[in-house]
Design a protein around this motif. Structure first.
Motif, PDB file in Angstrom:
ATOM      1  N   SER A  26     -37.817  13.415  -9.978  1.00  0.00           N
ATOM      2  CA  SER A  26     -38.994  13.448 -10.972  1.00  0.00           C
ATOM      3  C   SER A  26     -39.846  14.472 -10.577  1.00  0.00           C
ATOM      4  CB  SER A  26     -39.891  12.168 -10.858  1.00  0.00           C
ATOM      5  OG  SER A  26     -40.680  12.147 -11.957  1.00  0.00           O
ATOM      6  N   ASP A  27     -39.661  15.537 -11.426  1.00  0.00           N
ATOM      7  CA  ASP A  27     -40.553  16.723 -11.323  1.00  0.00           C
ATOM      8  C   ASP A  27     -42.108  16.272 -11.968  1.00  0.00           C
ATOM      9  OD1 ASP A  27     -39.016  18.537 -10.438  1.00  0.00           O
ATOM     10  OD2 ASP A  27     -38.216  19.198 -12.397  1.00  0.00           O
ATOM     11  N   LYS A  28     -42.176  15.599 -12.670  1.00  0.00           N
ATOM     12  CA  LYS A  28     -43.455  15.031 -13.130  1.00  0.00           C
ATOM     13  C   LYS A  28     -44.215  14.372 -12.089  1.00  0.00           C
ATOM     14  CE  LYS A  28     -45.906  11.859 -16.537  1.00  0.00           C
ATOM     15  NZ  LYS A  28     -45.394  11.180 -17.905  1.00  0.00           N
ATOM     16  N   TYR A  29     -43.650  13.391 -11.224  1.00  0.00           N
ATOM     17  CA  TYR A  29     -44.253  12.734 -10.121  1.00  0.00           C
ATOM     18  C   TYR A  29     -43.951  13.184  -8.626  1.00  0.00           C
ATOM     19  CZ  TYR A  29     -45.131   9.747 -13.700  1.00  0.00           C
ATOM     20  OH  TYR A  29     -45.752   8.944 -15.185  1.00  0.00           O
ATOM     21  N   ASP A  30     -43.404  14.552  -8.727  1.00  0.00           N
ATOM     22  CA  ASP A  30     -43.163  15.031  -7.424  1.00  0.00           C
ATOM     23  C   ASP A  30     -42.279  14.275  -6.385  1.00  0.00           C
ATOM     24  OD1 ASP A  30     -43.773  17.766  -7.931  1.00  0.00           O
ATOM     25  OD2 ASP A  30     -46.051  17.027  -7.660  1.00  0.00           O
ATOM     26  N   VAL A  31     -41.271  13.684  -6.832  1.00  0.00           N
ATOM     27  CA  VAL A  31     -40.674  12.700  -5.822  1.00  0.00           C
ATOM     28  C   VAL A  31     -39.121  12.865  -6.022  1.00  0.00           C
ATOM     29  CG1 VAL A  31     -40.954  10.509  -7.393  1.00  0.00           C
ATOM     30  CG2 VAL A  31     -40.845  10.331  -5.115  1.00  0.00           C
ATOM     31  N   ALA A  32     -38.433  12.269  -5.076  1.00  0.00           N
ATOM     32  CA  ALA A  32     -37.025  12.123  -5.149  1.00  0.00           C
ATOM     33  C   ALA A  32     -36.703  10.932  -4.549  1.00  0.00           C
ATOM     34  CB  ALA A  32     -36.083  13.247  -4.521  1.00  0.00           C
ATOM     35  N   VAL A  33     -35.916  10.002  -5.179  1.00  0.00           N
ATOM     36  CA  VAL A  33     -35.557   8.617  -4.738  1.00  0.00           C
ATOM     37  C   VAL A  33     -34.024   8.362  -4.795  1.00  0.00           C
ATOM     38  CG1 VAL A  33     -35.918   6.234  -5.115  1.00  0.00           C
ATOM     39  CG2 VAL A  33     -37.910   7.863  -5.511  1.00  0.00           C
ATOM     40  N   HIS A  34     -33.584   7.747  -3.663  1.00  0.00           N
ATOM     41  CA  HIS A  34     -32.078   7.364  -3.859  1.00  0.00           C
ATOM     42  C   HIS A  34     -31.938   6.172  -2.818  1.00  0.00           C
ATOM     43  CE1 HIS A  34     -32.421   9.636   0.131  1.00  0.00           C
ATOM     44  NE2 HIS A  34     -31.357   9.091   0.343  1.00  0.00           N
ATOM     45  N   LEU A  35     -30.730   5.445  -3.032  1.00  0.00           N
ATOM     46  CA  LEU A  35     -30.405   4.261  -2.040  1.00  0.00           C
ATOM     47  C   LEU A  35     -29.749   4.988  -0.750  1.00  0.00           C
ATOM     48  CD1 LEU A  35     -28.845   1.954  -4.654  1.00  0.00           C
ATOM     49  CD2 LEU A  35     -31.190   1.863  -3.579  1.00  0.00           C
ATOM     50  N   ALA A  37     -28.321   6.329   2.176  1.00  0.00           N
ATOM     51  CA  ALA A  37     -26.719   6.971   2.055  1.00  0.00           C
ATOM     52  C   ALA A  37     -25.793   6.106   3.175  1.00  0.00           C
ATOM     53  CB  ALA A  37     -26.663   8.296   2.677  1.00  0.00           C
ATOM     54  N   CYS A  38     -26.412   5.183   3.936  1.00  0.00           N
ATOM     55  CA  CYS A  38     -25.651   4.543   4.762  1.00  0.00           C
ATOM     56  C   CYS A  38     -24.920   3.080   4.074  1.00  0.00           C
ATOM     57  CB  CYS A  38     -26.259   4.040   5.845  1.00  0.00           C
ATOM     58  SG  CYS A  38     -27.216   2.466   5.914  1.00  0.00           S
ATOM     59  N   GLY A  39     -25.433   2.966   2.952  1.00  0.00           N
ATOM     60  CA  GLY A  39     -24.708   1.749   2.287  1.00  0.00           C
ATOM     61  C   GLY A  39     -25.579   0.589   2.174  1.00  0.00           C
ATOM     62  N   CYS A  40     -26.746   0.409   3.110  1.00  0.00           N
ATOM     63  CA  CYS A  40     -27.413  -0.542   3.272  1.00  0.00           C
ATOM     64  C   CYS A  40     -28.367  -1.154   2.008  1.00  0.00           C
ATOM     65  CB  CYS A  40     -28.301  -0.662   4.316  1.00  0.00           C
ATOM     66  SG  CYS A  40     -29.728   0.781   4.289  1.00  0.00           S
ATOM     67  N   LYS A  41     -28.562   0.063   1.066  1.00  0.00           N
ATOM     68  CA  LYS A  41     -29.010  -0.214  -0.170  1.00  0.00           C
ATOM     69  C   LYS A  41     -30.639  -0.071  -0.167  1.00  0.00           C
ATOM     70  CE  LYS A  41     -25.303  -2.429  -2.591  1.00  0.00           C
ATOM     71  NZ  LYS A  41     -24.278  -1.407  -2.891  1.00  0.00           N
ATOM     72  N   VAL A  42     -31.137   0.053   0.707  1.00  0.00           N
ATOM     73  CA  VAL A  42     -32.605   0.484   1.105  1.00  0.00           C
ATOM     74  C   VAL A  42     -32.952   1.817   0.213  1.00  0.00           C
ATOM     75  CG1 VAL A  42     -34.368   1.039   2.885  1.00  0.00           C
ATOM     76  CG2 VAL A  42     -32.795  -0.535   3.392  1.00  0.00           C
ATOM     77  N   LYS A  43     -34.078   1.522  -0.680  1.00  0.00           N
ATOM     78  CA  LYS A  43     -34.318   2.371  -1.418  1.00  0.00           C
ATOM     79  C   LYS A  43     -35.435   3.574  -0.515  1.00  0.00           C
ATOM     80  CE  LYS A  43     -37.917   2.775  -5.367  1.00  0.00           C
ATOM     81  NZ  LYS A  43     -38.540   2.095  -6.254  1.00  0.00           N
ATOM     82  N   THR A  44     -35.086   4.655  -0.874  1.00  0.00           N
ATOM     83  CA  THR A  44     -35.503   5.708   0.147  1.00  0.00           C
ATOM     84  C   THR A  44     -36.320   6.709  -0.710  1.00  0.00           C
ATOM     85  OG1 THR A  44     -33.549   5.471   1.374  1.00  0.00           O
ATOM     86  CG2 THR A  44     -34.805   7.619   1.715  1.00  0.00           C
ATOM     87  N   VAL A  45     -37.717   6.861  -0.580  1.00  0.00           N
ATOM     88  CA  VAL A  45     -38.644   7.614  -1.441  1.00  0.00           C
ATOM     89  C   VAL A  45     -38.839   8.837  -0.395  1.00  0.00           C
ATOM     90  CG1 VAL A  45     -40.923   7.562  -2.502  1.00  0.00           C
ATOM     91  CG2 VAL A  45     -39.353   5.718  -2.504  1.00  0.00           C
ATOM     92  N   THR A  46     -38.736  10.119  -1.050  1.00  0.00           N
ATOM     93  CA  THR A  46     -39.213  11.429  -0.476  1.00  0.00           C
ATOM     94  C   THR A  46     -40.004  11.946  -1.455  1.00  0.00           C
ATOM     95  OG1 THR A  46     -37.116  12.248  -1.428  1.00  0.00           O
ATOM     96  CG2 THR A  46     -37.067  11.642   0.909  1.00  0.00           C
ATOM     97  N   PRO A  47     -41.503  12.027  -1.030  1.00  0.00           N
ATOM     98  CA  PRO A  47     -42.143  12.723  -1.690  1.00  0.00           C
ATOM     99  C   PRO A  47     -41.916  14.122  -1.962  1.00  0.00           C
ATOM    100  CG  PRO A  47     -43.537  11.408  -0.127  1.00  0.00           C
ATOM    101  CD  PRO A  47     -41.892  11.270   0.048  1.00  0.00           C
TER     102      PRO A  47
END
Length: 96
Positions: A26-35, A37-47
């Motif tokens: 999201s360019d609007k909120y200056d953030v990238a988010v994903h689950l 990559a290890c497969g544990c499905k933890v939400k990973t937020v990178t400002p």
């Protein structure tokens, strides 16, 4: 299952339900988010912007191919031996 690749998708707002293997940007909120990559499905937020004086991650590339720096490290307190540490380079997951 550990992922080896991630697909960037540009959104205005990050959806509540995240799809595995997708990097929501999201360019609007200056953030990238994903689950994670290890497969544990933890939400990973990178400002992508500085937060309280701490530099954010840097996203480079095109709309289809991205690199995110620095590395992503997920550490879980409930399982001291659990950890995931990786880079995203040209949509590829590079495990450390």
């Amino acid at each position: 299952m550990r992922l080896t690749e991630i697909t960037p998708i540009y959104v205005e707002q990050v959806p509540e339900e995240l799809e595995e293997g997708v990097l929501y940007i999201s360019d609007k909120y200056d953030v990238a988010v994903h689950l994670c990559a290890c497969g544990c499905k933890v939400k990973t937020v990178t400002p992508l912007a500085d937060v309280a004086g701490v530099p954010g991650w840097k996203l480079t590339g095109t709309s289809n191919v991205v690199t995110l720096r620095p590395s992503i490290g997920n550490f879980s307190g409930e399982k001291p031996t659990y950890h995931a540490h990786y880079f995203i380079t040209n949509n590829k997951i590079q495990w450390c």
